[in-house]
Design a protein around this motif. Structure first.
Motif, PDB file in Angstrom:
ATOM      1  N   LEU A  50       1.100  -1.468  -0.117  1.00 44.59           N
ATOM      2  CA  LEU A  50       0.139  -0.084   0.396  1.00 44.59           C
ATOM      3  C   LEU A  50       0.886   1.059   0.109  1.00 44.59           C
ATOM      4  CD1 LEU A  50      -2.729  -0.553   2.412  1.00 44.59           C
ATOM      5  CD2 LEU A  50      -2.817  -1.019  -0.061  1.00 44.59           C
ATOM      6  N   GLU A  51       1.791   1.372   0.508  1.00 47.57           N
ATOM      7  CA  GLU A  51       2.727   2.089   0.739  1.00 47.57           C
ATOM      8  C   GLU A  51       3.840   2.135  -0.438  1.00 47.57           C
ATOM      9  OE1 GLU A  51       4.185   4.041   4.080  1.00 47.57           O
ATOM     10  OE2 GLU A  51       2.203   4.475   4.588  1.00 47.57           O
ATOM     11  N   ILE A  52       4.767   0.947  -1.139  1.00 48.97           N
ATOM     12  CA  ILE A  52       5.320   0.507  -1.442  1.00 48.97           C
ATOM     13  C   ILE A  52       5.262  -0.167  -2.968  1.00 48.97           C
ATOM     14  CG2 ILE A  52       8.590  -0.142  -2.363  1.00 48.97           C
ATOM     15  CD1 ILE A  52       8.417   0.530   0.682  1.00 48.97           C
ATOM     16  N   GLN A  53       5.157  -0.111  -4.075  1.00 47.74           N
ATOM     17  CA  GLN A  53       5.011  -0.935  -4.982  1.00 47.74           C
ATOM     18  C   GLN A  53       6.383  -1.098  -5.930  1.00 47.74           C
ATOM     19  OE1 GLN A  53       1.121  -0.200  -7.331  1.00 47.74           O
ATOM     20  NE2 GLN A  53       1.974  -0.496  -8.856  1.00 47.74           N
ATOM     21  N   VAL A  54       6.618  -2.764  -6.484  1.00 49.99           N
ATOM     22  CA  VAL A  54       7.723  -3.484  -7.274  1.00 49.99           C
ATOM     23  C   VAL A  54       6.466  -3.889  -7.872  1.00 49.99           C
ATOM     24  CG1 VAL A  54       9.880  -4.185  -7.197  1.00 49.99           C
ATOM     25  CG2 VAL A  54       8.800  -3.545  -5.474  1.00 49.99           C
ATOM     26  N   ARG A  55       7.761  -3.403  -9.504  1.00 50.41           N
ATOM     27  CA  ARG A  55       7.308  -4.445 -10.630  1.00 50.41           C
ATOM     28  C   ARG A  55       7.976  -5.207 -10.994  1.00 50.41           C
ATOM     29  NH1 ARG A  55       3.452  -0.868 -13.503  1.00 50.41           N
ATOM     30  NH2 ARG A  55       0.998  -2.020 -12.492  1.00 50.41           N
ATOM     31  N   GLU A 122      -0.531   5.955  -8.791  1.00 48.49           N
ATOM     32  CA  GLU A 122       0.669   6.068  -9.261  1.00 48.49           C
ATOM     33  C   GLU A 122       0.057   8.417  -9.369  1.00 48.49           C
ATOM     34  OE1 GLU A 122       3.781   4.957 -12.384  1.00 48.49           O
ATOM     35  OE2 GLU A 122       3.453   3.111 -11.527  1.00 48.49           O
ATOM     36  N   ALA A 123       1.401   8.870  -8.881  1.00 47.28           N
ATOM     37  CA  ALA A 123       0.954  10.533  -9.029  1.00 47.28           C
ATOM     38  C   ALA A 123       0.948  10.873 -10.656  1.00 47.28           C
ATOM     39  CB  ALA A 123       2.590  11.123  -8.203  1.00 47.28           C
ATOM     40  N   PHE A 226      10.860  12.563  -8.843  1.00 44.92           N
ATOM     41  CA  PHE A 226      10.317  12.327  -7.799  1.00 44.92           C
ATOM     42  C   PHE A 226       8.630  13.449  -7.737  1.00 44.92           C
ATOM     43  CE2 PHE A 226      14.887  12.760  -6.769  1.00 44.92           C
ATOM     44  CZ  PHE A 226      14.619  11.569  -6.200  1.00 44.92           C
ATOM     45  N   ALA A 227       7.902  12.941  -7.205  1.00 42.35           N
ATOM     46  CA  ALA A 227       6.380  13.826  -7.389  1.00 42.35           C
ATOM     47  C   ALA A 227       6.497  14.261  -5.643  1.00 42.35           C
ATOM     48  CB  ALA A 227       5.071  13.456  -7.069  1.00 42.35           C
ATOM     49  N   GLY A 228       5.432  14.992  -5.830  1.00 47.10           N
ATOM     50  CA  GLY A 228       4.797  15.555  -3.890  1.00 47.10           C
ATOM     51  C   GLY A 228       5.078  14.761  -3.039  1.00 47.10           C
ATOM     52  N   ASN A 229       4.205  13.469  -3.451  1.00 45.84           N
ATOM     53  CA  ASN A 229       3.982  12.487  -2.774  1.00 45.84           C
ATOM     54  C   ASN A 229       4.132  10.916  -2.212  1.00 45.84           C
ATOM     55  OD1 ASN A 229       1.929  11.959  -4.263  1.00 45.84           O
ATOM     56  ND2 ASN A 229       0.574  11.617  -2.303  1.00 45.84           N
ATOM     57  N   GLN A 230       5.686  10.983  -3.924  1.00 45.39           N
ATOM     58  CA  GLN A 230       5.802   9.736  -4.630  1.00 45.39           C
ATOM     59  C   GLN A 230       7.279   9.608  -5.136  1.00 45.39           C
ATOM     60  OE1 GLN A 230       2.916   8.226  -7.289  1.00 45.39           O
ATOM     61  NE2 GLN A 230       1.623   7.227  -5.827  1.00 45.39           N
ATOM     62  N   GLY A 237      15.134  -3.280 -15.476  1.00 42.20           N
ATOM     63  CA  GLY A 237      14.008  -3.976 -16.113  1.00 42.20           C
ATOM     64  C   GLY A 237      12.499  -3.682 -14.871  1.00 42.20           C
ATOM     65  N   MET A 238      13.385  -3.667 -13.737  1.00 49.99           N
ATOM     66  CA  MET A 238      12.284  -3.231 -12.851  1.00 49.99           C
ATOM     67  C   MET A 238      11.618  -1.526 -11.951  1.00 49.99           C
ATOM     68  SD  MET A 238      13.906  -5.122  -9.592  1.00 49.99           S
ATOM     69  CE  MET A 238      12.545  -4.925  -8.803  1.00 49.99           C
ATOM     70  N   GLU A 239      10.395  -1.781 -11.978  1.00 46.78           N
ATOM     71  CA  GLU A 239       9.891  -0.087 -11.604  1.00 46.78           C
ATOM     72  C   GLU A 239       9.799   0.107 -10.278  1.00 46.78           C
ATOM     73  OE1 GLU A 239       6.833   1.736 -14.120  1.00 46.78           O
ATOM     74  OE2 GLU A 239       5.924   1.229 -12.338  1.00 46.78           O
ATOM     75  N   PHE A 240      10.110   0.475  -9.391  1.00 53.55           N
ATOM     76  CA  PHE A 240      10.004   1.098  -7.599  1.00 53.55           C
ATOM     77  C   PHE A 240       9.260   1.966  -7.186  1.00 53.55           C
ATOM     78  CE2 PHE A 240      11.405   1.727  -3.411  1.00 53.55           C
ATOM     79  CZ  PHE A 240      11.749  -0.048  -3.446  1.00 53.55           C
ATOM     80  N   VAL A 241       8.024   2.362  -6.742  1.00 51.68           N
ATOM     81  CA  VAL A 241       7.122   3.449  -6.260  1.00 51.68           C
ATOM     82  C   VAL A 241       7.266   3.819  -5.359  1.00 51.68           C
ATOM     83  CG1 VAL A 241       5.149   4.454  -7.245  1.00 51.68           C
ATOM     84  CG2 VAL A 241       6.544   3.360  -9.007  1.00 51.68           C
TER      85      VAL A 241
END
Length: 258
Positions: A50-55, A122-123, A226-230, A237-241
């Motif tokens: 819910l706070e971190i997402q890894v794909r 995502e922001a 970087f965004a305001g809250n993310q 090959g990975m995406e980490f939010v």
């Protein structure tokens, strides 16, 4: 439908890359699962707390077509670890169950619907992207992470401050009694951006960057936005939010002797 068919080490590697943030106990049972989303020949694996997402995406064989489900991440990893590294394993879907087969072994796993999996929104206001080699970011984090606070009531100290300004990336951590600062040069000129990454995000990045630090991969760039809250990181090959820590980090320039 055969969801995937690949060598044990290939599937295990993709699962381990995304499963670091998965908690064993969670109020939402589905968060213990990994979201498998198949589109053609490509399989996408996503986890979230819910706070971190890894794909990550991987070519793991199987039947071509669209399919998605969620299955227990740790359970799948534990089963795969008990199999030989070069063994071909297959994951077959039937109803609300997945069947994992490898050699003479056969396991039936319960699934939960993919549409119930809570993805991080995502922001839309991400700032300009910038990148450094993975080895550089890993080095910066290694130099400062020891000074992060652990469970400080001043929650903005439980993480690392990232500052991108001009052609400099600065990382700062402090627990109130010690302070560590490390800097690296950026290739592009950046408008000033400041974010505080939470402790769990920092530790997970260290784990993933370490895994990506073999030979040529060390030189592969990691892209940051970087965004305001993310914050968003893309590498290997990975995406980490991740969500950010809200709060005002202390003015570190005032405490560093001139």
């Amino acid at each position: 439908m055969i969801v995937l068919k690949a060598a044990q080490q290939q599937l295990l590697g993709a699962l381990q890359a995304v499963s670091g943030i998965v908690e064993r106990r969670h109020t939402l049972p589905i968060l213990a699962n990994v979201l498998l989303r198949k589109n053609g020949a490509t399989t996408e694996l996503t986890t979230s707390d819910l706070e971190i997402q890894v794909r990550t995406t991987a070519e793991l064989g199987g039947d071509e077509g669209a399919f998605s489900t969620t299955v227990g991440a740790r359970k799948l990893i534990d089963i795969l670890r008990s199999m030989p590294a070069d063994q071909i394993v297959s994951l077959t879907a039937a109803g609300s169950k997945l069947t994992l087969q490898g050699g003479k072994s056969r396991f039936t796993l319960q699934t939960l619907p993919a549409e119930d999996f809570p993805l991080v929104n995502e922001a839309v206001d991400f700032g300009p992207a910038f990148s450094v080699p993975q080895k550089v970011l890993k080095g910066l984090i290694d130099q400062v992470h020891f000074a992060m606070a652990v469970h400080d009531i001043r929650y903005y100290l439980n993480g690392i401050l990232f500052v991108a300004e001009g052609k400099t990336l600065t990382l700062v951590a402090t627990d109130g009694s010690r302070l560590a600062l490390a800097q690296a040069e950026l290739e592009t000129d950046m408008p000033k951006q400041e974010v505080i990454l939470p402790r769990k995000t920092v530790l997970e990045l260290m784990r993933l960057l370490k895994d990506g630090g073999k030979g040529e991969e060390e030189e592969q760039p990691i892209e940051m936005r970087f965004a305001g809250n993310q914050a968003k990181f893309s590498f290997s090959g990975m995406e980490f939010v991740t969500k950010l820590v809200e709060g005002k980090f202390p003015d570190y320039n005032r405490v560093i002797p001139k």
